[in-house]
Scaffold this motif. Structure first.
Motif, mmCIF file in Angstrom:
data_model
loop_
_atom_site.group_PDB
_atom_site.id
_atom_site.type_symbol
_atom_site.label_atom_id
_atom_site.label_comp_id
_atom_site.label_asym_id
_atom_site.label_seq_id
_atom_site.Cartn_x
_atom_site.Cartn_y
_atom_site.Cartn_z
ATOM 1 N N SER A 122 -79.477 81.550 -43.152
ATOM 2 C CA SER A 122 -78.065 81.435 -43.548
ATOM 3 C C SER A 122 -77.281 82.720 -43.299
ATOM 4 O O SER A 122 -76.087 82.676 -42.987
ATOM 5 N N GLU A 167 -77.909 75.492 -42.373
ATOM 6 C CA GLU A 167 -78.880 76.365 -43.049
ATOM 7 C C GLU A 167 -80.252 75.705 -43.093
ATOM 8 O O GLU A 167 -81.257 76.375 -43.333
ATOM 9 N N ARG A 168 -80.305 74.404 -42.853
ATOM 10 C CA ARG A 168 -81.596 73.699 -42.806
ATOM 11 C C ARG A 168 -82.441 74.177 -41.630
ATOM 12 O O ARG A 168 -83.661 74.067 -41.646
ATOM 13 N N TYR A 173 -70.827 73.080 -36.892
ATOM 14 C CA TYR A 173 -70.919 72.123 -37.985
ATOM 15 C C TYR A 173 -71.416 72.806 -39.260
ATOM 16 O O TYR A 173 -72.014 73.891 -39.213
ATOM 17 N N ASP A 174 -71.176 72.135 -40.387
ATOM 18 C CA ASP A 174 -71.672 72.631 -41.673
ATOM 19 C C ASP A 174 -73.153 72.270 -41.841
ATOM 20 O O ASP A 174 -73.699 71.459 -41.091
ATOM 21 N N ASP A 175 -73.762 72.885 -42.855
ATOM 22 C CA ASP A 175 -75.121 72.522 -43.304
ATOM 23 C C ASP A 175 -76.218 72.821 -42.286
ATOM 24 O O ASP A 175 -77.253 72.144 -42.266
ATOM 25 N N SER A 177 -74.639 69.236 -34.222
ATOM 26 C CA SER A 177 -74.897 69.174 -35.658
ATOM 27 C C SER A 177 -76.396 69.175 -35.936
ATOM 28 O O SER A 177 -76.818 69.391 -37.065
#
Length: 363
Positions: free
Chosen positions: A157, A152-153, A148-150, A128
């Motif tokens: 993307s 893009e940090r 995992y999500d998120d 993650s």
């Protein structure tokens, strides 16, 4: 059409090696004539595990940056330059149609050189919170498969595809193997069974915790299947004399170990977390705090926030007895955790990753 040449790099830990092998196996099923070459770090476990899986491997002289002792980084620039040069030579000779990285020290130089030669590249990020290598590679790689999500940090993307982490295919049907698992480990069906997992090398804090609570487990009518790891087996193997304890250096039949267990205590490496989602048993995560960016804690928190597991930090191990006994006596909580963690499973991860590999091969 000539057979594809598939270059794969990943290693350092089982969490990087086994996904790489799983991806190779799936590609081989689809393209039996494909040629495979792995690239790893010399003296790391991939140099043994990859040939055992039937694949050729080349080693690079590379290691990670030491955060605790900066003086040990003196020769890192030389190692990096040497690895870039050797990775370039490997690529020139092997002529890969794609380069795949699953993390670890060797994947950096390998995929950097592949990208510079305009070879399609794909990285598989298990955690993650990505490590330094994959963060750097994300800027130049063609596609990034994540679990995992998120993320893009950390990554562009438009390159991200959520696939999950590859897991052993023999875990997909462990609910049908309960009797076989009980027979394999000769456990008593009248007692609860806990499975202890600290990784292939072992986890000192977890081993110390379990050793100090063996009498407690006995009073709770609990039997223990304990993978203490290669580094600690000689220290703990004498506990095999206890009727309710079996200590293993390494467990080859993890499917049967999962099937035979009622509660699992585990580190929170990415591969372990993904496997435990498939398994669907109550879990207490004890993350290692000694990993880059504390990513194991972040992996565990993702599951805990979905009410799929319990989290116990190494700094909180004095509360273990209360946490474990409370869970042991609460059947409803056990069922809730098992149900919630299973909902987070991504069982088709290997297939989905190789689908993305195919798209790049056919471009």
């Amino acid at each position: 059409m000539k057979p594809f040449n598939i270059l794969i790099s990943g290693g350092g830990t089982g969490g990087h090696i086994y996904p790489a092998i799983a991806i190779a196996n799936e590609i081989k099923l689809r393209y039996p004539d494909a040629n495979f070459l792995f690239v790893g770090a010399k003296d790391k476990m991939e140099m043994e595990k990859v040939p055992q899986a039937g694949y050729a491997i080349k080693g690079l002289w590379i290691s990670g940056i030491q955060r605790k002792n900066i003086f040990k980084n003196f020769n890192f620039p030389f190692k990096l330059l040497n690895s870039l040069w050797k990775a370039n030579a490997i690529i020139k000779r092997f002529k890969p149609d794609i380069a795949i990285g699953t993390g670890g020290f060797a994947s950096g130089p390998t995929l950097i050189m592949a990208s510079l030669k305009n070879i399609p590249t794909l990285i598989q990020e298990q955690n993650s919170f990505p490590g330094i290598t994959n963060k750097l590679l994300g800027k130049s790689t063609s596609k990034i498969c994540v679990a995992y999500d998120d993320l893009e940090r950390f990554f562009p993307s438009e390159k991200i595809i959520k696939t999950g982490n590859p897991v052993r295919q023999d875990l997909l049907d462990i609910h049908t193997k309960i009797s076989e698992g009980i027979g394999f480990f000769t456990t008593d069906v009248k007692q609860k069974t806990i499975l202890i997992l600290g990784g292939s090398l072992g986890a000192r804090k977890i081993n110390e915790l379990i050793a100090s609570h063996l009498e407690f487990f006995k009073t709770q009518n609990v039997q223990v299947i304990w993978q203490c790891g290669k580094l600690y087996f000689d220290e703990y193997k004498h506990y095999n004399s206890e009727n309710h304890v079996q200590v293993h250096q390494f467990i080859n039949r993890m499917d049967l170990a999962y099937a035979a267990s009622d509660i699992i205590i585990s580190r929170a490496g990415a591969s372990s977390v993904s496997e435990l989602c498939i398994v669907g048993k109550p879990v207490i995560f004890i993350p290692s705090p000694n990993v880059a960016e504390d990513h194991q804690t972040k992996n565990a928190k993702f599951i805990v926030e979905k009410h799929g597991a319990l989290l116990l930090k190494e700094s909180e191990l004095d509360t273990f007895k209360i946490v474990f006994e409370t869970l042991l006596k609460d059947k409803g909580k056990q069922e809730q955790l098992a149900e919630n963690i299973k909902e987070l499973a991504l069982p088709s991860a290997t297939t989905d990753i190789v689908n993305e590999v195919e798209k790049l091969l056919k471009k």
